[in-house]
Design an enzyme around this catalytic site. Structure first.
Site, mmCIF file in Angstrom:
data_model
loop_
_atom_site.group_PDB
_atom_site.id
_atom_site.type_symbol
_atom_site.label_atom_id
_atom_site.label_comp_id
_atom_site.label_asym_id
_atom_site.label_seq_id
_atom_site.Cartn_x
_atom_site.Cartn_y
_atom_site.Cartn_z
ATOM 1 N N ARG A 55 1.007 -1.339 0.170
ATOM 2 C CA ARG A 55 0.353 -0.160 0.227
ATOM 3 C C ARG A 55 0.494 1.166 0.052
ATOM 4 O O ARG A 55 0.198 2.178 -1.010
ATOM 5 C CB ARG A 55 -0.619 -0.269 1.007
ATOM 6 N N LYS A 83 -21.558 -16.073 0.656
ATOM 7 C CA LYS A 83 -23.159 -15.396 0.797
ATOM 8 C C LYS A 83 -23.567 -14.372 -0.077
ATOM 9 O O LYS A 83 -22.791 -13.456 -0.500
ATOM 10 C CB LYS A 83 -22.718 -14.995 2.140
ATOM 11 N N GLY A 122 -13.838 -3.230 0.430
ATOM 12 C CA GLY A 122 -15.829 -2.729 0.274
ATOM 13 C C GLY A 122 -15.456 -1.499 -0.352
ATOM 14 O O GLY A 122 -16.501 -1.339 -0.584
#
Ligand code: ADP
Ligand code: MG
Length: 433
Positions: free
Chosen positions: A38, A200, A388
């Site tokens: 990063r 999921k 996300g």
């Protein structure tokens, strides 16, 4: 289209304080950085700023200190690594706001970098407190956001601050993410395929509903495929299933029909009687397993990877595509015995990239899978750094950290040279003398 840092001129940047928001949320083992990807990823933006005479003031978060000072989460190890990577003096402060910070920002010289303390030590960061954002903004005239991974959060240093700085633009990393996840997928070369896996449906409902309308082929793998299978009346044994999402699965099946999208579900599965999640198994263990038709899994078996027939079909579909977006592993890749399907997809995507297809990968665990298989990020068109954030982007949501960046506007560039930061420059002179 947001304004990119690369569109700013030297005259905009020279001798100017620039706040750069990055994502230096690196993994630490004590005070040792175990993976500096990063930090490395932000170097092009930092170099560009330095080369154009700007004075970067860097803001990042690290871990989850929840608005309090946590000694182990100070950015000191990052300062050191940053200095090594940039070969430039990094002045690390123990605070992010206050008189000392203001003083240091005014005294900052060209070819120096100022690194502020972990921004999440301050409660005002996550609550997007206006006063906190304003105080941060007063350190600079230009704001550059290169923290795509934090762009789905409206925090003071990702959103609020832009209400007060003269300019707010996207850094190189941010620009690339927006271009790849945005324009490349908005006008994809077809056939356009999405592979969505993971455990999921519930965590990916919106992305599924969004992509099913856009792609030619929607491939479903991983644990969520069993909820789809059950919704169609299959016997799925002990495989993971969200019974409260059966209706969602049917809805997506119907949407595929309405939009003429080929919805591909696994035909066969690799299943086991063993409870690999019990803690009795190591990830490298060879677990006894059998192949079943995905619609006829015996009641004491759990499906953990796509079967060989399905693997062949997925690879073939990837080969026939020109653009593929992939989010979520198609099996429990963490265990060697159930990694084969995910690896086959990863390799097929790599091959497609070599044939100049567009391949875009997002998702924390999908990226972890590539690392496990030791396939470099360069093997693909784009591997998103924001877990996300990339998911929310693919859902079609507007990210607050992106929406607040200025739109490219030709006029800005003409007026820019005369932008009034004379007061700011006078203040600097005062401190220097
Ligand atoms: P990403 O982080 O790439 O978006 P997710 O977090 O949605 O992916 O899902 C990743 C997880 O899904 C992995 O930990 C993997 O083990 C799990 N998974 C994949 N296939 C199955 C399966 N058949 N049964 C249970 N879990 C699965
Ligand atoms: Mg995940």
């Amino acid at each position: 289209m947001v304004t990119k840092l690369s569109e700013l001129k030297k005259t905009d940047l020279e001798n100017t304080n620039v706040i750069l928001r990055v994502d230096f949320n690196v993994p630490l083992n004590g005070q040792t950085i175990t993976d500096d990807t990063r930090i490395q990823a932000a170097i092009p933006t930092i170099k560009f700023l330095l080369e154009n005479g700007a004075k970067p003031i860097i803001i990042s978060h690290l871990g989850r200190p929840k608005g309090k000072v946590v000694e182990e989460l100070r950015l000191n190890p990052i300062a050191q690594r940053l200095e090594e990577l940039t070969q430039t003096t990094v002045i690390k402060l123990d605070e992010a706001v206050g008189p000392e910070v203001k003083k240091a920002s005014l005294a900052l010289k060209q070819q120096q970098i100022l690194l502020l303390e972990n921004i999440r030590f301050y409660p005002g960061e996550e609550t997007n407190d206006a006063n906190f954002a304003k105080e941060l903004s007063e350190l600079a005239t230009i704001y550059v956001n290169d923290a795509f991974g934090a762009a789905h959060r409206a925090h003071a240093s990702t959103q609020g601050i832009t209400n007060y700085t003269q300019r707010a633009v996207a850094g190189f990393l941010m620009s690339k993410e927006l271009e790849m996840l945005g324009s490349k997928l908005a006008n994809p070369e077809r056939p356009f395929t999405a592979i969505i896996g993971g455990s999921k449906i519930s965590s990916k409902i919106t992305v599924l509903k969004n992509l099913v309308k856009k792609v030619d082929t929607l491939i479903i793998g991983g644990g969520m495929a069993f909820t789809f299978a059950k919704a169609q009346g299959a016997s799925i044994g002990k495989s993971i299933c969200e019974d409260d999402q059966l209706e969602t699965a049917r809805e997506i099946i119907n949407l595929a029909d309405d939009f003429d999208t080929a919805l591909i579900l696994p035909k066969d599965t690799i299943a086991t009687k063993a409870n690999i999640f019990s803690g009795d198994f190591k990830e490298t263990d060879i677990v006894e397993s059998e192949i079943f038709n995905a619609k006829e899994i015996p009641s004491d078996y759990e499906g953990l990877d796509i079967g060989p027939e399905t693997q062949k079909q997925f690879v073939q579909l990837i080969n026939q595509s020109r653009t593929v977006v992939w989010n979520g592993p198609v099996g429990v890749f963490e265990f060697d015995s159930f990694a084969s399907g995910t690896k086959a997809c990863a390799l097929a995507l790599k091959e497609l990239t070599q044939k100049e297809g567009v391949t875009i990968i997002g998702g924390g665990d999908s990226v972890a899978a590539l690392e496990k298989f030791q396939i470099t990020k360069e093997s693909y068109t784009h591997v998103s750094t924001g877990g996300g954030a990339s998911l929310e982007f693919l859902e079609g949501k507007t990210l607050p950290g992106v929406a607040c960046l200025e739109n490219y506007n030709e006029d800005d560039y003409q007026t820019n040279e005369s932008k009034d930061d004379s007061n700011f420059k006078k203040e600097i002179e005062k401190v220097r003398t």
